[in-house]
Design an enzyme around this catalytic site. Structure first.
Site, PDB file in Angstrom:
ATOM      1  N   TYR A 180       0.856  -1.194   0.000  1.00  0.00           N
ATOM      2  CA  TYR A 180       0.000   0.000   0.000  1.00  0.00           C
ATOM      3  C   TYR A 180       0.888   1.239   0.000  1.00  0.00           C
ATOM      4  CZ  TYR A 180      -3.295   3.638   1.156  1.00  0.00           C
ATOM      5  OH  TYR A 180      -4.029   4.795   1.111  1.00  0.00           O
ATOM      6  N   ASP A 217       9.203   2.987   1.487  1.00  0.00           N
ATOM      7  CA  ASP A 217       8.053   3.730   2.000  1.00  0.00           C
ATOM      8  C   ASP A 217       7.901   3.389   3.483  1.00  0.00           C
ATOM      9  OD1 ASP A 217       5.570   4.614   2.799  1.00  0.00           O
ATOM     10  OD2 ASP A 217       4.506   3.940   1.002  1.00  0.00           O
ATOM     11  N   LYS A 259       2.811  10.045   8.222  1.00  0.00           N
ATOM     12  CA  LYS A 259       2.011   9.634   9.380  1.00  0.00           C
ATOM     13  C   LYS A 259       2.508  10.158  10.736  1.00  0.00           C
ATOM     14  CE  LYS A 259      -0.889   6.103   7.524  1.00  0.00           C
ATOM     15  NZ  LYS A 259      -0.594   5.416   6.264  1.00  0.00           N
TER      16      LYS A 259
HETATM   17  C1  LIG Z   1      -0.811   5.775   4.881  1.00  0.00           C
HETATM   18  C2  LIG Z   1       0.228   5.363   3.931  1.00  0.00           C
HETATM   19  C3  LIG Z   1       0.472   6.093   2.748  1.00  0.00           C
HETATM   20  C4  LIG Z   1      -0.365   7.277   2.336  1.00  0.00           C
HETATM   21  O1  LIG Z   1      -0.273   8.345   3.233  1.00  0.00           O
HETATM   22  P1  LIG Z   1      -1.446   9.449   3.265  1.00  0.00           P
HETATM   23  O2  LIG Z   1      -0.951  10.452   4.257  1.00  0.00           O
HETATM   24  O3  LIG Z   1      -2.693   8.735   3.693  1.00  0.00           O
HETATM   25  O4  LIG Z   1      -1.545  10.011   1.895  1.00  0.00           O
HETATM   26  C5  LIG Z   1       1.495   5.664   1.922  1.00  0.00           C
HETATM   27  N1  LIG Z   1       2.242   4.597   2.229  1.00  0.00           N
HETATM   28  C6  LIG Z   1       2.055   3.881   3.360  1.00  0.00           C
HETATM   29  C7  LIG Z   1       2.942   2.712   3.665  1.00  0.00           C
HETATM   30  C8  LIG Z   1       1.035   4.236   4.241  1.00  0.00           C
HETATM   31  O5  LIG Z   1       0.814   3.496   5.346  1.00  0.00           O
END
Ligand SMILES: *Cc1c(COP(=O)(O)O)cnc(C)c1O
Length: 435
Positions: A148, A249, A278
């Site tokens: 994700y 990520d 986050k």
């Molecule tokens: C939440 C998340 C995103 C997206 O971040 P947003 O602030 O919701 O746009 C991207 N990558 C990972 C691994 C995430 O957990």
């Protein structure tokens, strides 16, 4: 007692306001929160819930934190925002200095973005511009199934194709390359055939692949899978071997969540490009960052455009920078390591017992992340109501009941969350969707 006009208009909310991934045809009533303090969400009716979700990985220090509040108050009295084109400010400089001091030292340049998804867009653009500058344009990304990376288009294009329903956007969404996600569990035996599909895809497509992008160690929203560090080590090696950039990520895993400050530390590797978000502001406001090496940054800027082609209006928002800096300072000074290990120990002692439930498929944990996978999908609305009755906020999806509580949670808070999950399993006939 509340006066009528002070009550949150839940009916208006239900009829007119979209919440994440919701339908206007079957709108559900949300739980009204009036304030939050420490690990607790306070509902309008006076109940309080332990937040097992940290507002989706972000509120690591708990709510209404005096130091984060202070940072926001002090900054709002100076300036809330100024444009970042041609101007700079102490909150941005201090934040980026601190960020760079926390990550591997090959990372030397910071791009401040407005959200996690945007930081992923930025990372992908950096990789594309990098290869364009080298006169070897490449347009594919290699990533993993069950991943994700966000909800914007480029981020979605590297997110699991089934989970994010790529079929809806066919013809518009770029098509990238997906390798099998690893099966070797973090705590289990490493099976090196886990890398076979990944290696195979890299061998056959590396001339077209600008970068590999993946979530290190924990695949979050795509399935809460916690995999073996040897996989990540192997990925780094293969990227080096085939001259492909590696984007990690860490938007969910960063800032201590997995028991290390960054999840890549479990594999002792360094990324070429790193996305964080986050928990960056301790859950106070939206902000993310994309970090990269001098080599990538300078190569990007030597290209035809002569710069990196991105610059959002609210880039480096001083309020968000100030709070993020305060949050990183708490991380630097306090107890996150002991806290997450305390939580991890409770998960390690308690979660395996839940395997005895017939409806439990698997349990997993790492740092301050605990996961129970059920054999059938849960009915979110009903299980949520049961959790609220038990004084906890846990929001499962599909077959996954999981918690990632604030680091400041007490052991009692963690046992309370686990007891609520166990109670839900005891009454699973009420919560499992029929086949
Ligand atoms: C939440 C998340 C995103 C997206 O971040 P947003 O602030 O919701 O746009 C991207 N990558 C990972 C691994 C995430 O957990």
């Amino acid at each position: 007692m509340h006066l009528e006009e002070n009550c949150i208009d839940l009916e208006f909310d239900r009829r007119h306001i979209w919440h994440p991934y919701t339908s206007t045809l079957t709108p559900l009533t949300c739980y009204p929160v009036t304030r939050a303090e420490g690990v607790y969400l306070h509902l309008e009716n006076g109940e309080k819930l332990i937040d097992g979700m940290s507002s989706w990985w972000s509120a690591i220090h708990g709510y209404n934190h005096p130091k984060l509040n202070q940072a926001a108050h002090t900054q709002i009295n100076q300036m809330s925002h100024v444009m970042f084109g041609g101007l700079t400010h102490q909150p941005a400089v201090a934040l980026c200095k601190t960020l760079l001091s926390l990550v591997t030292n090959n990372l030397q340049h910071v791009f401040l973005a407005d959200s996690g998804s945007v930081s992923v867009e930025v990372a992908l653009k950096m990789a594309l511009q990098y290869w364009h500058s080298k006169d070897q344009p490449k347009s594919k990304f290699l990533t993993l199934r069950d991943g994700y990376h966000g909800d914007t288009f480029a981020a979605m294009s590297v997110t699991d194709p089934d989970n994010s329903m790529h079929s809806l956007y066919k013809g518009f969404l770029p098509e990238h390359i997906f390798a099998d996600s690893p099966n070797s569990d973090f705590w289990g035996v490493w099976n090196k055939s886990d890398l076979d599909d990944f290696e195979n895809k890299l061998v056959h497509n590396h001339q077209d692949i600008a970068a590999v992008i993946l979530e290190p160690i924990v695949q979050g929203a795509g399935g809460m899978r916690i995999y073996h560090p040897e996989f990540l080590k192997g990925v780094r090696k293969l990227c080096d071997q085939y001259g492909v950039l590696l984007i990690l990520d860490e938007i969910a895993t960063g800032f201590g969540r997995t028991g290390k400050l960054f999840a890549y530390e479990h594999a002792q590797i360094a990324p070429d490009i790193l996305c964080v978000g986050k928990a960056l502001t301790g859950g106070y406001m939206t902000m993310a960052a994309t970090l990269t090496s001098k080599e990538v940054a300078n190569t990007v800027c030597r290209g035809e455009a002569g710069c990196f082609m991105h610059g959002p209006t609210f880039m480096a928002n001083p309020l968000a920078c100030s709070v993020a800096l305060a949050s990183l300072n708490i991380l630097k000074n306090n107890q996150w390591s002991q806290q997450t290990h305390m939580i991890e120990n409770i998960f390690a002692n308690e979660l395996p017992k839940l395997r005895e439930y017939k409806i439990v498929q698997d349990v997993r944990w790492l740092g301050a992340i605990g996961v129970v996978e059920t054999r059938l999908p849960v009915d979110m609305e009903r299980i949520q109501a049961s959790f609220v009755k038990q004084g906890v906020w846990i929001r499962p999806f599909g077959k996954l009941i999981y918690v990632m509580p604030p680091y400041v949670s007490s052991s009692e808070n963690i046992y309370h969350l686990l007891a609520a999950i166990e109670n839900a399993l005891d009454n699973s006939e009420n919560f499992m969707q029929p086949r």
